[in-house]
Design an enzyme around this catalytic site. Structure first.
Site, PDB file in Angstrom:
ATOM      1  CG  ASP A  48      -0.713   5.551   8.232  1.00  0.00           C
ATOM      2  OD1 ASP A  48      -1.531   5.680   9.275  1.00  0.00           O
ATOM      3  OD2 ASP A  48       0.465   5.341   8.985  1.00  0.00           O
ATOM      4  CG  HIS A  53      -8.450   5.852  -1.109  1.00  0.00           C
ATOM      5  ND1 HIS A  53      -8.161   5.902  -2.269  1.00  0.00           N
ATOM      6  CD2 HIS A  53      -9.279   5.056  -1.184  1.00  0.00           C
ATOM      7  CE1 HIS A  53      -9.148   5.461  -3.743  1.00  0.00           C
ATOM      8  NE2 HIS A  53      -9.992   4.752  -2.404  1.00  0.00           N
ATOM      9  CD  GLU A 122       3.231  14.698   1.830  1.00  0.00           C
ATOM     10  OE1 GLU A 122       2.932  14.314   1.416  1.00  0.00           O
ATOM     11  OE2 GLU A 122       3.828  14.151   2.849  1.00  0.00           O
ATOM     12  CG  ASP A 151      16.188  17.113  -5.917  1.00  0.00           C
ATOM     13  OD1 ASP A 151      16.874  17.205  -7.311  1.00  0.00           O
ATOM     14  OD2 ASP A 151      16.884  15.786  -4.872  1.00  0.00           O
ATOM     15  CB  ALA A 159      -2.159  16.295   9.748  1.00  0.00           C
ATOM     16  CG  LEU A 166      10.324  13.366  10.060  1.00  0.00           C
ATOM     17  CD1 LEU A 166      11.581  14.264  11.244  1.00  0.00           C
ATOM     18  CD2 LEU A 166       9.800  12.236  10.937  1.00  0.00           C
TER      19      LEU A 166
END
Length: 262
Positions: A48, A53, A122, A151, A159, A166
């Site tokens: 992944d 990349h 994200e 934080d 996607a 999660l």
């Protein structure tokens, strides 16, 4: 449903792992590979991380061609299983297309520099020191939270909703949901706020409060910009990427299945 794409010219991208190199040797005699600039579709060997990349390299070049991943890594959430001896071109032409649109992040640093990056999974804002981040959160030019203390915070695409989002207890979003997840990271105040689900037409803006005392970094997938003052995020609809999946193993099915993992 699967379809017949009619691809003829394939290019090959290979990660720097021994497993990917071994598979590349097996595939060399199966097809007359062409440079990516001449290809109808791109075959990606790796995991992944290498897929992300490769997709970012496409976004940077502006040449967005359909991409078929073969898992030669670990999880392979964005990839297809490798099956030796199968006619790869026929398999790719029978694959199912999934379109994903990245996020466009515009970050303004404390010195006034403007940096624009794309994120497929994200965009996250993270504190740089032991001091908690203090962020003002706006959606469509309206302030929704005057001060989020914690934080950090992230905005995830469907996607990317099964990745960092999660892990931060954000919601899993179906791929065709046309939604974004706005998820706090270890929020201290407001203590009861667990995030929001927003239409993907939204523009989300974060302003850093006390930036010199509480510096914050913005990360678009793996690209980090430090000491930011403000960040604006929206979907880059003009940069839709196309991923190809074997019938029955598409990304949207994996996202649904992830919700039933116990």
């Amino acid at each position: 449903m699967s379809s017949n794409h009619g691809f003829k010219r394939l290019a090959l991208a290979i990660s720097d792992t021994s497993k990917a190199a071994e598979t590349a040797k097996e595939l060399e005699s199966m097809h007359d590979w062409v440079p990516v600039e001449e290809a109808d579709a791109l075959v990606v060997l790796g995991g992944d991380g290498f897929m992300l990349h490769t997709l970012h390299a496409m976004l940077d070049s502006g040449r967005l061609i359909p991409t078929y991943g073969i898992n030669r890594g670990t999880v392979g959430f964005l990839m297809n299983k490798y099956r030796a001896g199968v006619k790869l071109l026929d398999k790719i032409n029978r694959s199912r297309s999934i379109g994903i649109s990245p996020l466009r992040m515009e970050a303004t640093t404390q010195t006034g520099e403007i940096v624009v990056e794309n994120a497929i999974n994200e965009v996250s804002l993270l504190r740089e020191t032991r001091q908690t981040a203090k962020l003002e959160v706006s959606v469509d030019e309206r302030v929704r939270i005057k001060e989020l203390v914690g934080d950090g915070v992230l905005v995830a695409t469907p996607a990317g909703s099964t990745a960092y989002n999660l892990s931060a207890n954000g919601p899993i979003l179906p791929l065709d949901s046309q939604l974004l997840a706005l998820t706090p990271i270890s929020a201290f105040r407001p203590r009861r706020w667990r995030g929001a689900i927003l239409p993907d037409r939204s523009t989300i803006r974060f302003k850093v409060n006390e930036p010199s005392k509480r510096p914050v970094a913005a990360v678009a997938d793996q690209k980090e910009i430090r000491d930011i003052a403000e960040v604006s995020i929206e979907i880059a609809v003009e940069k839709e990427l196309t991923l190809l999946f074997d019938p029955g193993h598409s990304l949207d099915e994996r996202i649904v299945a992830e919700q039933f993992v116990v």
